[in-house]
Design an enzyme around this catalytic site. Structure first.
Site, PDB file in Angstrom:
ATOM      1  N   ASP A 102       0.876  -1.175   0.000  1.00  0.00           N
ATOM      2  CA  ASP A 102       0.000   0.000   0.000  1.00  0.00           C
ATOM      3  C   ASP A 102       0.919   1.233   0.000  1.00  0.00           C
ATOM      4  OD1 ASP A 102      -2.317   1.522   0.333  1.00  0.00           O
ATOM      5  OD2 ASP A 102      -2.494   1.128   2.451  1.00  0.00           O
ATOM      6  N   THR A 106       5.789  -0.639   5.190  1.00  0.00           N
ATOM      7  CA  THR A 106       6.077  -1.924   5.842  1.00  0.00           C
ATOM      8  C   THR A 106       7.191  -2.656   5.092  1.00  0.00           C
ATOM      9  OG1 THR A 106       3.753  -2.066   6.485  1.00  0.00           O
ATOM     10  CG2 THR A 106       5.034  -4.102   6.603  1.00  0.00           C
TER      11      THR A 106
HETATM   12  P1  5GP Z   1       1.873  -0.473   3.757  1.00  0.00           P
HETATM   13  O1  5GP Z   1       2.988  -0.401   4.777  1.00  0.00           O
HETATM   14  O2  5GP Z   1       2.363  -0.821   2.376  1.00  0.00           O
HETATM   15  O3  5GP Z   1       1.054   0.794   3.762  1.00  0.00           O
HETATM   16  O4  5GP Z   1       0.869  -1.556   4.249  1.00  0.00           O
HETATM   17  C1  5GP Z   1       1.072  -2.899   4.044  1.00  0.00           C
HETATM   18  C2  5GP Z   1       0.210  -3.741   4.953  1.00  0.00           C
HETATM   19  O5  5GP Z   1      -1.003  -3.065   5.363  1.00  0.00           O
HETATM   20  C3  5GP Z   1      -0.241  -4.977   4.212  1.00  0.00           C
HETATM   21  O6  5GP Z   1       0.698  -6.014   4.307  1.00  0.00           O
HETATM   22  C4  5GP Z   1      -1.544  -5.298   4.901  1.00  0.00           C
HETATM   23  O7  5GP Z   1      -1.275  -6.059   6.062  1.00  0.00           O
HETATM   24  C5  5GP Z   1      -2.084  -3.934   5.307  1.00  0.00           C
HETATM   25  N1  5GP Z   1      -3.035  -3.455   4.301  1.00  0.00           N
HETATM   26  C6  5GP Z   1      -2.856  -2.443   3.413  1.00  0.00           C
HETATM   27  N2  5GP Z   1      -3.940  -2.292   2.639  1.00  0.00           N
HETATM   28  C7  5GP Z   1      -4.816  -3.250   3.039  1.00  0.00           C
HETATM   29  C8  5GP Z   1      -6.129  -3.623   2.592  1.00  0.00           C
HETATM   30  O8  5GP Z   1      -6.734  -3.065   1.663  1.00  0.00           O
HETATM   31  N3  5GP Z   1      -6.709  -4.683   3.248  1.00  0.00           N
HETATM   32  C9  5GP Z   1      -6.116  -5.351   4.270  1.00  0.00           C
HETATM   33  N4  5GP Z   1      -6.788  -6.360   4.828  1.00  0.00           N
HETATM   34  N5  5GP Z   1      -4.868  -5.022   4.704  1.00  0.00           N
HETATM   35  C10 5GP Z   1      -4.238  -3.988   4.089  1.00  0.00           C
END
Ligand code: 5GP
Length: 183
Positions: A102, A106
Protein backbone atom coordinates in the site's frame (compact mmCIF):
# COMPACT_ATOMS: atom_id res chain seq x y z
CA UNK A 1 -24.80 -1.92 10.55
CA UNK A 2 -22.88 -4.94 9.15
CA UNK A 3 -19.67 -4.64 7.10
CA UNK A 4 -20.43 -4.40 3.40
CA UNK A 5 -18.52 -6.71 1.02
CA UNK A 6 -18.31 -6.47 -2.77
CA UNK A 7 -16.47 -9.09 -4.85
CA UNK A 8 -13.41 -7.63 -6.59
CA UNK A 9 -11.47 -10.74 -7.69
CA UNK A 10 -13.07 -14.15 -7.86
CA UNK A 11 -11.48 -17.46 -6.90
CA UNK A 12 -10.82 -18.58 -10.50
CA UNK A 13 -9.24 -15.27 -11.52
CA UNK A 14 -6.94 -15.41 -8.47
CA UNK A 15 -6.01 -19.06 -9.10
CA UNK A 16 -5.06 -18.36 -12.72
CA UNK A 17 -2.92 -15.33 -11.86
CA UNK A 18 -1.22 -17.07 -8.93
CA UNK A 19 -0.35 -20.00 -11.21
CA UNK A 20 1.19 -17.57 -13.75
CA UNK A 21 3.20 -15.81 -11.04
CA UNK A 22 4.39 -19.10 -9.53
CA UNK A 23 5.48 -20.37 -12.92
CA UNK A 24 7.38 -17.13 -13.62
CA UNK A 25 9.14 -17.37 -10.25
CA UNK A 26 9.96 -21.02 -11.00
CA UNK A 27 11.56 -20.02 -14.33
CA UNK A 28 13.57 -17.24 -12.66
CA UNK A 29 14.85 -19.26 -9.68
CA UNK A 30 15.01 -22.86 -10.97
CA UNK A 31 18.75 -22.68 -11.50
CA UNK A 32 19.48 -20.88 -8.21
CA UNK A 33 20.45 -22.67 -5.03
CA UNK A 34 19.57 -21.53 -1.49
CA UNK A 35 16.24 -19.88 -2.28
CA UNK A 36 14.20 -18.82 0.77
CA UNK A 37 10.56 -17.74 0.51
CA UNK A 38 9.67 -15.33 3.30
CA UNK A 39 5.95 -15.17 4.08
CA UNK A 40 4.74 -12.04 5.84
CA UNK A 41 2.15 -13.10 8.44
CA UNK A 42 -0.73 -13.17 8.71
CA UNK A 43 -2.13 -11.84 5.45
CA UNK A 44 0.13 -13.75 3.04
CA UNK A 45 -0.39 -17.27 4.41
CA UNK A 46 -2.82 -18.45 1.72
CA UNK A 47 -0.96 -16.70 -1.11
CA UNK A 48 2.35 -18.26 -0.06
CA UNK A 49 0.76 -21.72 0.18
CA UNK A 50 -0.58 -21.40 -3.37
CA UNK A 51 2.63 -19.92 -4.83
CA UNK A 52 4.99 -22.58 -3.45
CA UNK A 53 2.82 -25.37 -4.82
CA UNK A 54 3.67 -24.08 -8.31
CA UNK A 55 7.41 -24.49 -7.71
CA UNK A 56 9.41 -27.40 -9.04
CA UNK A 57 12.79 -26.73 -7.42
CA UNK A 58 14.15 -27.14 -3.87
CA UNK A 59 13.55 -24.13 -1.64
CA UNK A 60 13.06 -23.20 2.00
CA UNK A 61 10.07 -21.40 3.55
CA UNK A 62 10.00 -19.24 6.65
CA UNK A 63 7.72 -16.55 8.07
CA UNK A 64 7.98 -13.27 9.84
CA UNK A 65 5.39 -11.10 11.44
CA UNK A 66 5.36 -7.34 11.75
CA UNK A 67 3.18 -4.95 13.68
CA UNK A 68 2.39 -1.42 12.57
CA UNK A 69 1.07 1.18 14.91
CA UNK A 70 -1.94 3.31 14.22
CA UNK A 71 -5.68 3.00 14.64
CA UNK A 72 -6.84 3.27 11.04
CA UNK A 73 -6.66 1.41 7.74
CA UNK A 74 -3.30 3.07 7.08
CA UNK A 75 0.09 2.04 8.39
CA UNK A 76 1.99 4.78 10.18
CA UNK A 77 5.46 3.68 9.12
CA UNK A 78 6.29 2.76 12.71
CA UNK A 79 6.87 -0.94 12.11
CA UNK A 80 8.20 -3.50 14.56
CA UNK A 81 9.22 -7.15 14.08
CA UNK A 82 6.97 -9.39 16.19
CA UNK A 83 8.37 -12.68 14.88
CA UNK A 84 11.65 -12.89 13.05
CA UNK A 85 12.94 -15.52 10.60
CA UNK A 86 14.18 -18.74 12.16
CA UNK A 87 16.19 -19.72 9.07
CA UNK A 88 19.25 -17.55 8.44
CA UNK A 89 18.77 -15.25 5.44
CA UNK A 90 22.52 -14.91 5.05
CA UNK A 91 23.83 -15.90 1.60
CA UNK A 92 20.36 -16.91 0.35
CA UNK A 93 18.17 -15.65 -2.47
CA UNK A 94 15.14 -14.19 -0.69
CA UNK A 95 11.67 -13.84 -2.18
CA UNK A 96 9.37 -11.90 0.14
CA UNK A 97 5.75 -12.97 -0.22
CA UNK A 98 3.35 -10.16 0.75
CA UNK A 99 -0.41 -9.86 0.57
CA UNK A 100 -0.56 -6.18 -0.37
CA UNK A 101 1.77 -3.24 -0.84
CA UNK A 102 0.00 0.00 0.00
CA UNK A 103 2.16 2.93 1.16
CA UNK A 104 5.20 0.63 0.94
CA UNK A 105 6.35 1.61 4.42
CA UNK A 106 6.08 -1.92 5.84
CA UNK A 107 8.00 -3.46 2.97
CA UNK A 108 10.61 -0.73 3.01
CA UNK A 109 11.24 -1.48 6.69
CA UNK A 110 11.38 -5.24 5.99
CA UNK A 111 13.83 -4.84 3.10
CA UNK A 112 16.16 -2.86 5.37
CA UNK A 113 15.82 -5.44 8.13
CA UNK A 114 16.52 -8.40 5.84
CA UNK A 115 19.40 -6.67 4.06
CA UNK A 116 21.14 -6.63 7.45
CA UNK A 117 21.51 -10.44 7.20
CA UNK A 118 23.46 -10.07 3.94
CA UNK A 119 21.33 -12.22 1.60
CA UNK A 120 22.57 -12.87 -1.93
CA UNK A 121 19.49 -11.15 -3.38
CA UNK A 122 16.04 -9.91 -2.31
CA UNK A 123 12.92 -9.64 -4.49
CA UNK A 124 9.30 -8.96 -3.60
CA UNK A 125 6.23 -10.86 -4.75
CA UNK A 126 2.95 -9.24 -3.75
CA UNK A 127 -0.52 -10.46 -4.59
CA UNK A 128 -1.95 -6.93 -4.66
CA UNK A 129 -0.43 -3.53 -5.33
CA UNK A 130 -1.97 -0.11 -4.62
CA UNK A 131 0.65 2.08 -6.33
CA UNK A 132 -1.49 5.22 -6.04
CA UNK A 133 -0.84 5.24 -2.30
CA UNK A 134 2.94 4.72 -2.39
CA UNK A 135 5.02 6.90 -0.05
CA UNK A 136 8.39 5.31 -0.82
CA UNK A 137 10.09 4.45 -4.10
CA UNK A 138 9.39 0.74 -4.22
CA UNK A 139 8.41 -1.42 -7.22
CA UNK A 140 7.80 -5.11 -6.44
CA UNK A 141 9.22 -7.45 -9.10
CA UNK A 142 6.20 -9.80 -9.04
CA UNK A 143 2.69 -8.33 -8.77
CA UNK A 144 -0.55 -10.31 -8.98
CA UNK A 145 -3.03 -7.49 -9.44
CA UNK A 146 -2.87 -3.70 -9.34
CA UNK A 147 -5.97 -2.43 -7.53
CA UNK A 148 -7.48 0.96 -6.73
CA UNK A 149 -7.34 2.54 -3.31
CA UNK A 150 -9.96 0.47 -1.54
CA UNK A 151 -9.78 -1.68 1.58
CA UNK A 152 -9.90 -5.36 0.66
CA UNK A 153 -10.39 -8.63 2.53
CA UNK A 154 -10.38 -12.35 1.80
CA UNK A 155 -7.79 -14.85 0.51
CA UNK A 156 -5.88 -14.43 3.78
CA UNK A 157 -6.54 -10.73 4.36
CA UNK A 158 -8.69 -9.56 7.24
CA UNK A 159 -10.70 -6.77 8.71
CA UNK A 160 -10.44 -7.10 12.49
CA UNK A 161 -9.51 -10.81 12.05
CA UNK A 162 -12.62 -11.50 9.97
CA UNK A 163 -12.87 -12.68 6.33
CA UNK A 164 -9.43 -14.34 5.94
CA UNK A 165 -11.20 -17.56 4.90
CA UNK A 166 -13.02 -16.09 1.89
CA UNK A 167 -11.84 -17.65 -1.39
CA UNK A 168 -12.29 -14.41 -3.35
CA UNK A 169 -11.03 -10.89 -2.66
CA UNK A 170 -13.70 -8.39 -1.67
CA UNK A 171 -13.81 -4.65 -1.17
CA UNK A 172 -14.88 -4.12 2.45
CA UNK A 173 -16.72 -1.07 3.67
CA UNK A 174 -16.54 -1.61 7.41
CA UNK A 175 -19.29 -1.11 9.88
CA UNK A 176 -18.64 2.50 10.94
CA UNK A 177 -19.35 1.64 14.57
CA UNK A 178 -16.42 -0.83 14.71
CA UNK A 179 -12.77 0.33 15.02
CA UNK A 180 -10.29 -0.74 12.32
CA UNK A 181 -7.19 -2.58 13.43
CA UNK A 182 -4.05 -2.30 11.23
CA UNK A 183 -2.45 -5.78 10.97
P1 5GP B 1 1.87 -0.47 3.76
O1 5GP B 1 2.99 -0.40 4.78
O2 5GP B 1 2.36 -0.82 2.38
O3 5GP B 1 1.05 0.79 3.76
O4 5GP B 1 0.87 -1.56 4.25
C1 5GP B 1 1.07 -2.90 4.04
C2 5GP B 1 0.21 -3.74 4.95
O5 5GP B 1 -1.00 -3.06 5.36
C3 5GP B 1 -0.24 -4.98 4.21
O6 5GP B 1 0.70 -6.01 4.31
C4 5GP B 1 -1.54 -5.30 4.90
O7 5GP B 1 -1.27 -6.06 6.06
C5 5GP B 1 -2.08 -3.93 5.31
N1 5GP B 1 -3.04 -3.45 4.30
C6 5GP B 1 -2.86 -2.44 3.41
N2 5GP B 1 -3.94 -2.29 2.64
C7 5GP B 1 -4.82 -3.25 3.04
C8 5GP B 1 -6.13 -3.62 2.59
O8 5GP B 1 -6.73 -3.06 1.66
N3 5GP B 1 -6.71 -4.68 3.25
C9 5GP B 1 -6.12 -5.35 4.27
N4 5GP B 1 -6.79 -6.36 4.83
N5 5GP B 1 -4.87 -5.02 4.70
C10 5GP B 1 -4.24 -3.99 4.09
Amino acid sequence: MPDQLRLLLGEDVIAQRVAELGQKIARDYRSSSQVLFVGVLNGAFIFLADIVRQLDFPHAIDFLRVASYGASTETTGAVQIRKDLEISASDRHLVIIEDIVDTGLTLSFLLGHLAGSRPRSIEVCTLLDKPSRRQVDLVPKYVGFTIPNEFVVGYGMDYNEKYRHLAGIHVCVPDPTEGIRVP
